[in-house]
Design a protein around this motif. Structure first.
Motif, PDB file in Angstrom:
ATOM      1  N   LEU A 163      40.786  11.669  10.076  1.00 39.30           N
ATOM      2  CA  LEU A 163      40.466  10.646   9.075  1.00 39.30           C
ATOM      3  C   LEU A 163      41.721  10.209   8.333  1.00 39.30           C
ATOM      4  CD1 LEU A 163      37.102  11.971   7.580  1.00 39.30           C
ATOM      5  CD2 LEU A 163      37.438   9.968   9.050  1.00 39.30           C
ATOM      6  N   SER A 164      42.604  11.141   8.056  1.00 40.30           N
ATOM      7  CA  SER A 164      43.845  10.819   7.368  1.00 40.30           C
ATOM      8  C   SER A 164      44.715   9.894   8.216  1.00 40.30           C
ATOM      9  CB  SER A 164      44.610  12.101   7.032  1.00 40.30           C
ATOM     10  OG  SER A 164      45.827  11.813   6.406  1.00 40.30           O
ATOM     11  N   ARG A 165      44.837  10.194   9.495  1.00 37.35           N
ATOM     12  CA  ARG A 165      45.633   9.350  10.396  1.00 37.35           C
ATOM     13  C   ARG A 165      44.976   7.989  10.604  1.00 37.35           C
ATOM     14  NH1 ARG A 165      46.609  12.424  15.778  1.00 37.35           N
ATOM     15  NH2 ARG A 165      47.874  10.545  16.150  1.00 37.35           N
ATOM     16  N   GLU A 167      43.155   6.363   8.413  1.00 37.47           N
ATOM     17  CA  GLU A 167      43.345   5.573   7.195  1.00 37.47           C
ATOM     18  C   GLU A 167      44.675   4.834   7.217  1.00 37.47           C
ATOM     19  OE1 GLU A 167      43.342   6.187   2.318  1.00 37.47           O
ATOM     20  OE2 GLU A 167      43.091   7.896   3.671  1.00 37.47           O
ATOM     21  N   ALA A 168      45.677   5.431   7.851  1.00 41.29           N
ATOM     22  CA  ALA A 168      47.000   4.818   7.913  1.00 41.29           C
ATOM     23  C   ALA A 168      47.042   3.608   8.842  1.00 41.29           C
ATOM     24  CB  ALA A 168      48.036   5.848   8.370  1.00 41.29           C
ATOM     25  N   PRO A 171      44.032   0.172   7.140  1.00 40.10           N
ATOM     26  CA  PRO A 171      44.014   0.030   5.677  1.00 40.10           C
ATOM     27  C   PRO A 171      42.933  -0.939   5.219  1.00 40.10           C
ATOM     28  CG  PRO A 171      45.885  -1.154   6.636  1.00 40.10           C
ATOM     29  CD  PRO A 171      45.283  -0.338   7.733  1.00 40.10           C
ATOM     30  N   VAL A 175      35.125   3.348   6.898  1.00 43.04           N
ATOM     31  CA  VAL A 175      34.964   4.280   8.014  1.00 43.04           C
ATOM     32  C   VAL A 175      33.657   5.049   7.826  1.00 43.04           C
ATOM     33  CG1 VAL A 175      35.927   6.279   9.223  1.00 43.04           C
ATOM     34  CG2 VAL A 175      37.457   4.527   8.290  1.00 43.04           C
TER      35      VAL A 175
END
Length: 363
Positions: A163-165, A167-168, A171, A175
């Motif tokens: 999820l962190s990757r 989001e990058a 933008p 999700v």
């Protein structure tokens, strides 16, 4: 006989006003297409339909023909006199287009008049951020709003990291994480549905689009396949685009898995908003981020603020969409020119196409 409320199927006030301007014709929405034959839903139910000879004669490109999700005007709203005839195509508020697989230039309409595009990606072995970027480029360009839907969460052991990757590279994009193993693993999708709303599901083969639609419909309407042992992917089952009417109002559009997703139109400015923002800090306004001094994009990569894989993905899609070597303002201008062109150019293209049609048909 019960009538169908076309407003629940997305017929807006402006489209209704447009439809009323055509006397002796009935408004319908395209449910599916099989070669030259369409299934169209009207107030009285479904009819089989085909385009008129004049419609076919005037059409210049594939996108001039009706597609799944289009509102059309037909000459009858029942099957008593044979196939209905489509005479008009009402104004589209969005159009999802890709380049047809195996061809250099021909475009292929995936769906029309979509409010929200669910970009589906399985959290199994086929997870690919570069593919997400490609889908988002097409989704933003269509005029609809993309939402990334992550399926098969039960197969993922590092959800937080993914999820962190994600989001990058997405933008500002919502999700939604789903799982087909629990009864409520899909409920978050309902907030995007409702009377008058149209949602399209896109994604690779076997990511679980049909399973999610069956959950939303409340029954096994669409065929689904077994999950493969090797990579956790489902087997490809959907073979054509199809619009499904929901009992609570609104519609969803299922699409076949796209083995090739060649770009025809792509909004790379919105898809790569982070790179576009960095580009405003470059020393030169026409910086292409390929070694120019004072390039803020290159500096961000060197400082670890921008993933070099994302920049490589941006360059690849720019090249594929014929935007290579252009800065963001030029990309946007090129996209608009590609979509609309000049009035003179459009008229000339239509005139030339009509002449070719006449020669083919022996006129």
């Amino acid at each position: 006989m019960n009538t169908i409320n076309m407003k629940n199927l997305g017929l807006s006030g402006s489209l209704l006003d447009e439809a009323c301007s055509f006397r002796d014709l009935y408004v319908g929405r395209v449910l599916s297409q099989s070669k030259d034959l369409y299934r169209v839903v009207t107030e009285r139910g479904e009819v089989a339909a085909e385009v008129s000879g004049k419609f076919r004669f005037d059409a210049v490109t594939p996108s001039d023909y009706p597609a799944v999700g289009d509102f059309v005007m037909v000459d009858r709203d029942d099957d008593e006199g044979g196939n209905a005839v489509i005479h008009r195509l009402l104004r589209r508020k969005s159009l999802f287009v890709r380049r047809a697989a195996g061809t250099a230039k021909e475009e292929q309409v995936v769906a029309a008049n979509v409010d929200t595009v669910f970009v589906c990606m399985a959290l199994g072995g086929d997870y690919n951020l570069r593919r997400v970027e490609r889908y988002l480029g097409l989704a933003w360009s269509s005029g609809a709003v993309p939402v990334v839907v992550l399926t098969k969460a039960d197969l993922c052991r590092d959800l937080s990291e993914r999820l962190s990757r994600l989001e990058a590279v997405a933008p500002g994009v919502a999700v939604v994480v789903t799982s087909s193993l629990t009864d409520d693993g899909w409920q978050a999708l309902r907030s995007y549905l409702g009377p008058g709303r149209t949602v399209a599901f896109i994604g690779s083969s076997g990511v679980g689009k049909s399973t999610l639609i069956n959950r939303l419909v409340g029954r096994d309407l669409l065929a689904t396949g077994e999950v493969r042992d090797g990579d956790g992917r489902g087997r490809h089952t959907t073979t054509r685009r199809e619009l499904v009417v929901l009992a609570g109002g609104g519609v969803v559009i299922d699409t076949p898995g796209m083995r090739e997703l060649a770009l025809e139109r792509a909004d790379l400015v919105r898809t790569f908003a982070d790179i576009d923002d960095l580009a405003t800090q470059c020393r030169f306004r026409d910086c292409t981020h390929k070694g120019e001094p004072g390039c803020a994009v290159a500096r961000a990569v060197a400082d670890g603020l921008l993933d070099p894989g994302r920049l490589a993905g941006y360059r690849k899609l720019c090249k594929e969409a014929l935007y290579e070597g252009l800065h963001s303002r030029q990309v946007e201008a090129e996209k608009m020119a590609m979509m609309f062109g000049t009035k003179g150019a459009m008229k000339e293209a239509r005139r030339s196409a009509r002449e070719k049609n006449r020669r083919r048909q022996g006129y």
